[in-house]
Design an enzyme around this catalytic site. Structure first.
Site, mmCIF file in Angstrom:
data_model
loop_
_atom_site.group_PDB
_atom_site.id
_atom_site.type_symbol
_atom_site.label_atom_id
_atom_site.label_comp_id
_atom_site.label_asym_id
_atom_site.label_seq_id
_atom_site.Cartn_x
_atom_site.Cartn_y
_atom_site.Cartn_z
ATOM 1 N N HIS A 16 -0.067 2.357 7.527
ATOM 2 C CA HIS A 16 -0.670 3.622 7.972
ATOM 3 C C HIS A 16 -1.615 3.271 9.115
ATOM 4 O O HIS A 16 -2.205 2.176 9.113
ATOM 5 C CB HIS A 16 -1.522 4.270 6.892
ATOM 6 C CG HIS A 16 -0.799 4.594 5.613
ATOM 7 N ND1 HIS A 16 -0.609 3.685 4.621
ATOM 8 C CD2 HIS A 16 -0.271 5.752 5.163
ATOM 9 C CE1 HIS A 16 0.036 4.254 3.610
ATOM 10 N NE2 HIS A 16 0.255 5.508 3.907
ATOM 11 N N ASP A 61 -4.853 1.806 8.041
ATOM 12 C CA ASP A 61 -4.803 0.516 7.337
ATOM 13 C C ASP A 61 -5.196 -0.601 8.304
ATOM 14 O O ASP A 61 -5.782 -1.600 7.901
ATOM 15 C CB ASP A 61 -3.378 0.174 6.853
ATOM 16 C CG ASP A 61 -2.835 1.173 5.852
ATOM 17 O OD1 ASP A 61 -3.637 1.879 5.221
ATOM 18 O OD2 ASP A 61 -1.598 1.235 5.727
ATOM 19 N N ASP A 105 2.714 2.234 -9.238
ATOM 20 C CA ASP A 105 3.042 1.328 -8.122
ATOM 21 C C ASP A 105 3.057 -0.138 -8.528
ATOM 22 O O ASP A 105 2.472 -0.993 -7.848
ATOM 23 C CB ASP A 105 2.031 1.511 -6.969
ATOM 24 C CG ASP A 105 2.310 2.765 -6.145
ATOM 25 O OD1 ASP A 105 3.425 3.309 -6.213
ATOM 26 O OD2 ASP A 105 1.380 3.191 -5.414
ATOM 27 N N ASP A 162 6.099 -1.160 -1.707
ATOM 28 C CA ASP A 162 4.971 -0.226 -1.843
ATOM 29 C C ASP A 162 4.439 -0.381 -3.263
ATOM 30 O O ASP A 162 4.610 0.490 -4.119
ATOM 31 C CB ASP A 162 5.448 1.212 -1.568
ATOM 32 C CG ASP A 162 4.277 2.157 -1.401
ATOM 33 O OD1 ASP A 162 3.129 1.705 -1.570
ATOM 34 O OD2 ASP A 162 4.506 3.354 -1.107
HETATM 35 C C1 XUL Z 1 2.103 7.274 -1.947
HETATM 36 C C2 XUL Z 1 3.025 6.487 -1.108
HETATM 37 C C3 XUL Z 1 2.565 6.208 0.275
HETATM 38 C C4 XUL Z 1 3.643 6.297 1.299
HETATM 39 C C5 XUL Z 1 3.154 6.182 2.718
HETATM 40 O O1 XUL Z 1 2.551 7.505 -3.222
HETATM 41 O O2 XUL Z 1 4.055 6.056 -1.551
HETATM 42 O O3 XUL Z 1 1.969 4.958 0.286
HETATM 43 O O4 XUL Z 1 4.607 5.326 1.100
HETATM 44 O O5 XUL Z 1 2.190 7.105 3.022
HETATM 45 CO CO CO Z 2 5.613 4.978 -0.667
#
Ligand code: XUL
Ligand code: CO
Length: 441
Positions: free
Chosen positions: A106, A109, A314, A344
């Protein structure tokens, strides 16, 4: 080639080699062998593994009940630009030690947001220059960039779907800057994840108008980026909820319908995330199959949820059965269109050693590699494909084939049922299919 900055952050850890499944070395891949060819393509190109800048270098383990627990040595300087450069050094060190080719980010980031947009833009330019040099020196590339239009409190009522036009303009400015940044770093793709694009209550929400606005901003972003020479793909990343009660990009089917409604389906594909699929009460492979059927399987955000709770945990992928089912869809779809596999995922709050992020990525890459090898075997050495084909054999010839071609009327279809024998009971053989996966794992 390992690329460190002025200081080495992950001391004592070198390039992670492939050593095979007999190896006991925790800092070696057991299944991910980048150059090994699977169904005509090296693993490296099948996967295009990427690290997620935000999880590995920004998030420090904070949760709603307490602050971060992980102390990052690249986060020490009081000068935001120095901190950003140190963070980039750490990122390139990790990526090159893992032997991965990509990262995803992002905008904020890479460097902390400043008090004004103009100052933020200046910082982004500066860090882009620094990262460009590191890219050149290492060969590491950008799988995709994106704008964080959800953390700043200004977006509490949404970004593109905010009821206040001034906030929509603010989101537009940030997306423009993130597109510029992605372009300047040679990003291959650009992602939209609509974290706050949705609603908490329909009572105060004009959903139709908000959807129109979202499509409008996506079209403007597409036109701008194309005008600047961006030839990559835009991805929508579906997620049903969290942070909003309901998010507009609920799941793959919803996002595809949205893109087609607004004529965006030529430039946009989907980035499917495992834990987002499970939050939408789907399986990962379901979402992949829906995207693939629409010709929109663009990229993957790899992680996993937790069977005992229903939020976006995650975690790094470890579930071989789940990922093997996904790799079956992946291989049958001919892989991803332009994207790759972005981890991610984040290490747990109590994983506080710097080396833990290596174990996490090694495990994630090995899980995908082992699943890919298993799926390849299933497709080439088992009865899986034949059994599936056999289930639909009645459409291969005669009236079944005419039905598929669209040359049968409803009357003719009914006639077949009236004149023929009643259908037999044909087993779906689910258990037999399930056993094939276990046999080959
Ligand atoms: C949030 C998510 C984000 C996107 C990018 O759940 O997955 O990190 O991948 O904004
Ligand atoms: Co994501």
């Amino acid at each position: 080639m390992i690329l460190t900055g002025d200081q080495e952050f992950y001391k004592g850890i070198g390039a992670i080699p492939f050593e095979g499944k007999e190896s006991d070395n925790p800092f070696a891949f057991k299944y991910y062998n980048p150059e090994q060819v699977v169904m005509g393509k090296p693993m490296r190109d099948h996967f295009k593994f990427a690290i997620a800048y935000w999880h590995s270098f920004c998030g420090q383990g904070g949760d709603p009940f307490g602050p971060g627990t992980q102390q990052f040595p690249w986060n020490q300087s009081n000068d935001p630009m120095q901190r950003a450069r140190d963070k980039a050094d750490a990122a390139f060190e990790l990526i090159t030690k893992l032997g991965f080719d990509y990262f995803c980010f992002h905008d904020v980031d890479l460097v902390d947001e400043a008090d004004s947009l103009a100052e933020t833009e200046k910082r982004l330019h500066q860090i882009a220059d620094y990262i460009s040099q590191k890219k050149k020196a290492s060969g590491v590339k950008v799988l995709w960039g994106t704008a964080n239009c959800f953390s700043n409190p200004v977006f509490m009522n949404g970004a593109a779907t905010n009821p206040d036009f001034n906030v929509v303009a603010r989101a537009g400015a940030q997306i423009k800057m993130a597109l510029d940044l992605t372009l300047s770093l040679g990003g291959e793709n650009y992602v939209f994840w609509g974290g706050r694009e949705g609603y908490m209550s329909l009572l105060n929400t004009d959903m139709g108008r908000e959807l129109d606005h979202m499509a409008q901003l996506l079209s403007m972003a597409r036109d701008y980026a194309r005008g600047q020479g961006f030839t990559g793909t835009f991805f929508i990343e579906p997620k049903p909820m969290e942070p909003m009660k309901h998010q507009y990009d609920f799941d793959a089917a919803t996002a595809i319908g949205f893109l087609k409604t607004y004529g965006l389906e030529k430039d946009f594909k989907l980035n499917i995330e495992v834990n987002h699929a499970t939050l939408a009460q789907h399986s990962f492979e379901h979402e992949l199959a829906v995207a693939a059927h629409a010709g929109m399987l663009g990229s993957i955000d790899a992680n996993r949820g937790d069977n005992q709770n229903g939020w976006d945990t995650d975690q790094f992928p470890v579930n071989l059965y789940e990922v093997t089912e996904a790799m079956l869809v992946f291989l049958q779809a001919g892989g991803l269109q332009g994207g790759g596999i972005n981890f991610d995922a984040k290490i747990r709050r109590n994983s506080t050693d710097l080396e833990d992020v290596f174990h996490a990525h090694i495990g994630g890459a090995d899980t995908f590699a082992r699943a890919l090898l298993t799926a390849e075997k299933i497709l080439t050495h088992s009865s899986f494909s034949a059994l599936r084909k056999e289930r639909y054999a009645s459409f291969d010839t005669g009236s079944g084939a005419a039905f598929e071609k669209g040359t049968l009327s409803l009357e003719a279809l009914a006639e077949i049922a009236f004149n023929g024998n009643p259908p037999k009971r044909i087993s779906g053989k689910q258990e037999r299919f399930e056993n094939i996966i276990n046999q080959f794992i």
